[in-house]
Write a protein that holds these residues in place. Structure first.
Motif, PDB file in Angstrom:
ATOM      1  N   UNK A 169      30.632  33.059  29.160  1.00 47.29           N
ATOM      2  CA  UNK A 169      31.474  34.038  28.478  1.00 47.29           C
ATOM      3  C   UNK A 169      32.621  34.478  29.371  1.00 47.29           C
ATOM      4  N   UNK A 170      33.405  35.406  28.893  1.00 52.35           N
ATOM      5  CA  UNK A 170      34.530  35.940  29.660  1.00 52.35           C
ATOM      6  C   UNK A 170      34.017  36.735  30.852  1.00 52.35           C
ATOM      7  N   UNK A 171      34.861  36.891  31.870  1.00 56.18           N
ATOM      8  CA  UNK A 171      34.452  37.640  33.061  1.00 56.18           C
ATOM      9  C   UNK A 171      34.533  39.142  32.807  1.00 56.18           C
ATOM     10  N   UNK A 172      33.492  39.843  33.226  1.00 51.20           N
ATOM     11  CA  UNK A 172      33.470  41.301  33.206  1.00 51.20           C
ATOM     12  C   UNK A 172      33.919  41.761  34.588  1.00 51.20           C
ATOM     13  N   UNK A 173      35.131  42.307  34.717  1.00 50.29           N
ATOM     14  CA  UNK A 173      35.655  42.676  36.041  1.00 50.29           C
ATOM     15  C   UNK A 173      34.845  43.789  36.694  1.00 50.29           C
ATOM     16  N   UNK A 174      34.935  43.854  38.008  1.00 50.97           N
ATOM     17  CA  UNK A 174      34.257  44.907  38.750  1.00 50.97           C
ATOM     18  C   UNK A 174      34.755  46.279  38.298  1.00 50.97           C
ATOM     19  N   UNK A 175      33.822  47.195  38.131  1.00 52.09           N
ATOM     20  CA  UNK A 175      34.166  48.539  37.700  1.00 52.09           C
ATOM     21  C   UNK A 175      34.201  48.721  36.195  1.00 52.09           C
ATOM     22  N   UNK A 176      34.065  47.633  35.436  1.00 48.74           N
ATOM     23  CA  UNK A 176      34.088  47.719  33.982  1.00 48.74           C
ATOM     24  C   UNK A 176      32.666  47.684  33.443  1.00 48.74           C
ATOM     25  N   UNK A 177      32.467  48.274  32.263  1.00 48.03           N
ATOM     26  CA  UNK A 177      31.162  48.294  31.610  1.00 48.03           C
ATOM     27  C   UNK A 177      31.259  47.616  30.245  1.00 48.03           C
ATOM     28  N   UNK A 178      30.153  47.045  29.811  1.00 44.97           N
ATOM     29  CA  UNK A 178      30.094  46.380  28.514  1.00 44.97           C
ATOM     30  C   UNK A 178      28.855  46.870  27.773  1.00 44.97           C
ATOM     31  N   UNK A 179      29.060  47.421  26.581  1.00 46.31           N
ATOM     32  CA  UNK A 179      27.959  47.937  25.758  1.00 46.31           C
ATOM     33  C   UNK A 179      27.705  46.983  24.600  1.00 46.31           C
ATOM     34  N   UNK A 180      26.428  46.680  24.363  1.00 41.93           N
ATOM     35  CA  UNK A 180      26.040  45.787  23.266  1.00 41.93           C
ATOM     36  C   UNK A 180      24.573  46.030  22.952  1.00 41.93           C
ATOM     37  N   UNK A 181      24.259  46.135  21.647  1.00 43.42           N
ATOM     38  CA  UNK A 181      22.883  46.397  21.248  1.00 43.42           C
ATOM     39  C   UNK A 181      22.344  47.647  21.936  1.00 43.42           C
TER      40      UNK A 181
END
Length: 232
Positions: A169-181
């Motif tokens: 998948x795409x890169x999640x940069x440092x310091x970023x958050x991803x919410x799912x489910x």
């Protein structure tokens, strides 16, 4: 001649009565109570409900689940819409409601596993992955991590790439958050990847050194074919 003293006496009594009614009455209750000082704090004084400063350091092993969640949520949210595809050899595959992401240098390659009800699965670049158990039959993947919430398995047997067959998948940069489910993950350049499962109040930290559990997750004896297990 007798009327004069009577009239004089009546006048004297009337004068005395008038002076008694008109004189001021001194009483301690006549002072205004509103002027008395009180011990209550001024309306504009600070209260304990002031927001706490966001944590700046990643939680260490043994931290409480509340501290882990606070640190994850202190990151900058990323738009989930950019993480619904996986790419392999230039070909993109849609995951629908599923999510896939990597961290810097593909240190972690994660996806919501469609074969396990959307549970989070990751491939890690581990310095020292769990060795193959004697009872493991099949192709050993010591860097495969499954995190459905109540358990974390590190190292397992897989005959095919499973949910990772479509690439990354795409890169999640440092310091970023991803919410799912039920999950939220935060990438960090030093501490690695932290993910929380809100439904079970459990969390993991994943980096080259291994996997650390928080909340109810504790190390237990792994079942057959599993390298290391944490469980609630």
């Amino acid at each position: 001649m007798r009327l004069v003293p009577v009239i004089a006496a009546s006048a004297l009594v009337a004068a005395c009565s008038s002076g008694t009614v008109g004189s001021p009455v001194s009483s301690p209750t006549s002072s205004p109570t509103s002027s008395a000082p009180t011990s209550s704090a001024p309306t504009g004084s600070p209260t304990s409900t002031s927001p706490k400063p966001a944590p700046t350091a990643a939680p260490a092993a043994g931290a409480g689940i509340a501290a882990v969640i606070a640190w994850i949520e202190a990151g900058t949210p990323a738009d989930p819409a950019g993480f619904h595809t996986m790419t392999r050899d230039g070909e993109a595959t849609s995951l629908g409601d599923g999510v896939a992401f990597t961290t810097a240098g593909t240190a972690a390659n994660c996806v919501t596993n469609q074969y396990q009800d959307g549970a989070l699965a990751c491939l890690l670049k581990l310095t020292n992955p769990p060795p193959r158990p004697a009872d493991a039959e099949g192709e050993w993947k010591g860097n495969w991590v499954d995190f459905p919430g109540t358990t974390v398995d590190v190292g397992s047997v897989h005959g095919d790439p499973g949910p990772f067959g479509n690439g990354t998948g795409a890169e999640l940069p440092a310091g970023r958050t991803l919410a799912f489910g039920d999950y939220r993950c935060r990438a960090d350049a030093v501490a690695g990847l932290f993910c929380v499962d809100y439904a079970h109040q459990s969390a993991v930290a994943m980096n080259a050194s291994g996997v650390t559990g928080f909340g109810c997750l504790q190390t237990v004896s792994p079942p057959a074919g599993i390298g290391r297990r944490l469980s609630c």
